[in-house]
Design a protein around this motif. Structure first.
Motif, mmCIF file in Angstrom:
data_model
loop_
_atom_site.group_PDB
_atom_site.id
_atom_site.type_symbol
_atom_site.label_atom_id
_atom_site.label_comp_id
_atom_site.label_asym_id
_atom_site.label_seq_id
_atom_site.Cartn_x
_atom_site.Cartn_y
_atom_site.Cartn_z
ATOM 1 N N ALA A 3 0.758 -1.200 -0.025
ATOM 2 C CA ALA A 3 0.054 0.163 0.217
ATOM 3 C C ALA A 3 0.971 1.206 0.020
ATOM 4 O O ALA A 3 1.669 1.259 0.656
ATOM 5 N N ILE A 4 0.363 2.374 -0.888
ATOM 6 C CA ILE A 4 0.920 3.660 -0.786
ATOM 7 C C ILE A 4 0.208 4.287 0.392
ATOM 8 O O ILE A 4 -1.100 4.507 0.074
ATOM 9 N N ILE A 5 1.066 4.858 1.139
ATOM 10 C CA ILE A 5 0.256 5.471 2.508
ATOM 11 C C ILE A 5 0.529 6.942 2.447
ATOM 12 O O ILE A 5 1.651 7.067 2.526
ATOM 13 N N LEU A 6 -0.411 7.521 2.537
ATOM 14 C CA LEU A 6 -0.033 9.160 2.361
ATOM 15 C C LEU A 6 -0.576 9.754 3.997
ATOM 16 O O LEU A 6 -1.385 9.477 4.493
ATOM 17 N N ILE A 7 0.480 10.541 4.386
ATOM 18 C CA ILE A 7 0.236 11.099 5.678
ATOM 19 C C ILE A 7 0.860 12.589 5.802
ATOM 20 O O ILE A 7 1.378 13.055 4.540
ATOM 21 N N GLY A 8 0.384 13.160 6.698
ATOM 22 C CA GLY A 8 0.492 14.984 6.896
ATOM 23 C C GLY A 8 -0.489 15.324 7.487
ATOM 24 O O GLY A 8 -1.637 14.708 7.694
ATOM 25 N N TYR A 9 -0.209 16.498 7.672
ATOM 26 C CA TYR A 9 -1.150 17.352 8.460
ATOM 27 C C TYR A 9 -2.534 17.425 7.864
ATOM 28 O O TYR A 9 -2.673 17.380 6.455
ATOM 29 N N MET A 10 -3.709 17.663 8.528
ATOM 30 C CA MET A 10 -5.121 18.213 7.883
ATOM 31 C C MET A 10 -4.960 19.319 6.935
ATOM 32 O O MET A 10 -4.118 20.211 7.078
ATOM 33 N N CYS A 11 -5.743 19.022 5.803
ATOM 34 C CA CYS A 11 -5.750 19.940 4.759
ATOM 35 C C CYS A 11 -4.654 19.993 3.846
ATOM 36 O O CYS A 11 -4.619 20.968 2.940
ATOM 37 N N VAL A 12 -3.731 19.167 4.004
ATOM 38 C CA VAL A 12 -2.648 19.124 3.165
ATOM 39 C C VAL A 12 -2.886 18.631 1.871
ATOM 40 O O VAL A 12 -2.272 19.105 0.668
ATOM 41 N N ASP A 89 5.219 3.339 12.717
ATOM 42 C CA ASP A 89 6.118 2.188 12.587
ATOM 43 C C ASP A 89 5.618 1.179 11.953
ATOM 44 O O ASP A 89 6.143 0.438 10.773
ATOM 45 N N TYR A 90 4.265 0.814 12.263
ATOM 46 C CA TYR A 90 3.738 -0.160 11.693
ATOM 47 C C TYR A 90 3.260 0.051 9.957
ATOM 48 O O TYR A 90 3.406 -0.623 9.157
ATOM 49 N N MET A 91 2.800 1.334 9.916
ATOM 50 C CA MET A 91 2.680 1.934 8.415
ATOM 51 C C MET A 91 4.040 1.653 7.626
ATOM 52 O O MET A 91 3.916 1.016 6.537
ATOM 53 N N ASN A 92 5.111 1.970 8.201
ATOM 54 C CA ASN A 92 6.394 1.789 7.439
ATOM 55 C C ASN A 92 6.683 0.315 7.202
ATOM 56 O O ASN A 92 7.369 0.002 6.354
ATOM 57 N N GLU A 93 6.271 -0.380 8.172
ATOM 58 C CA GLU A 93 6.497 -2.059 8.112
ATOM 59 C C GLU A 93 5.841 -2.662 7.040
ATOM 60 O O GLU A 93 6.249 -3.189 5.972
ATOM 61 N N VAL A 94 4.393 -2.236 6.770
ATOM 62 C CA VAL A 94 3.771 -2.842 5.967
ATOM 63 C C VAL A 94 3.385 -2.211 4.540
ATOM 64 O O VAL A 94 2.961 -2.612 3.465
ATOM 65 N N GLY A 95 3.724 -0.699 4.511
ATOM 66 C CA GLY A 95 3.391 -0.135 3.407
ATOM 67 C C GLY A 95 4.576 0.778 3.125
ATOM 68 O O GLY A 95 5.755 0.756 3.609
ATOM 69 N N THR A 96 4.308 1.605 2.028
ATOM 70 C CA THR A 96 5.260 2.395 1.527
ATOM 71 C C THR A 96 4.664 4.056 2.024
ATOM 72 O O THR A 96 3.563 4.336 1.295
ATOM 73 N N THR A 97 5.508 4.609 2.879
ATOM 74 C CA THR A 97 5.001 5.801 3.792
ATOM 75 C C THR A 97 5.422 7.194 2.904
ATOM 76 O O THR A 97 6.495 7.301 2.367
#
Ligand code: S3P
Length: 181
Positions: A3-12, A89-97
């Protein structure tokens, strides 16, 4: 593909850009907030109002564990998702963050244009809002910075900028497939 996982602050722009990435890659798109809303038949602001943030974070973590291990998907997370429990840490393990990084100015500009209700930002004066966003962005940065990739986000005024950013992210992932911080 993980999974490609997008993270970042609200409204980004995680949801808007994530959809474009998924379309280009021919993948299914998931938004974690929408997934929670569908599973629990309740809007995120209602969950916050009725059960409080702690309960929301618990549901969020559980739902993250349901979707992050899907293959060939793009997942856009809530702004707080990587900042609770061991979620990043979980996201980094199972996906591409990917950390979508933006200044408070960009976030506030996007907030003005956004129609979604965000319980953590609602009912604040302009000064309070700026203060809150700046303080929280600083506190959350160490979690966001654990992502494997990051991109800078400027104001996404129009569909072309959104699409260009989506293509930039795809290109970056292809160029640095195993980048790890
Ligand atoms: C939150 C972000 C929201 C949503 C909830 C809490 C946060 O998602 O999960 O309101 O703590 O930053 P978006 O980042 O999609 O607005």
């Amino acid at each position: 593909m993980k999974a490609i996982i997008l993270i970042g602050y609200m409204c980004v722009g995680k949801t808007t850009v994530g959809r474009h990435i998924a379309k280009h890659l021919g993948c299914q798109f998931y938004d974690l907030d929408w997934y929670i809303e569908e599973r629990y038949r309740k809007k995120v602001p209602e969950i916050f109002a009725e059960s409080g943030e702690e309960k929301f974070r618990d549901l969020e973590r559980r739902m993250l564990h349901e979707v992050a291990e899907f293959e060939n998907v793009v997942l856009s997370c809530g702004g707080g998702t990587p900042c609770f429990f061991d979620n990043i840490d979980y996201m980094n393990e199972v996906g591409t963050t990917i950390y979508m990084q933006a200044t408070a100015d960009v976030i506030l500009e996007h907030f003005k244009l956004s129609k979604s209700e965000r319980p953590l930002l609602k009912g604040k004066s302009a000064d309070e809002l700026r203060n809150f966003v700046e303080t929280q962005l600083e506190a959350r940065a160490p979690f966001y910075e654990k992502a494997q990739h990051s991109v800078q986000v400027d104001v996404l005024h129009d569909a072309k900028r959104v699409n260009d950013l989506a293509l930039q992210i795809i290109e970056q992932l292809q160029r640095e497939p195993a980048a790890q911080q």
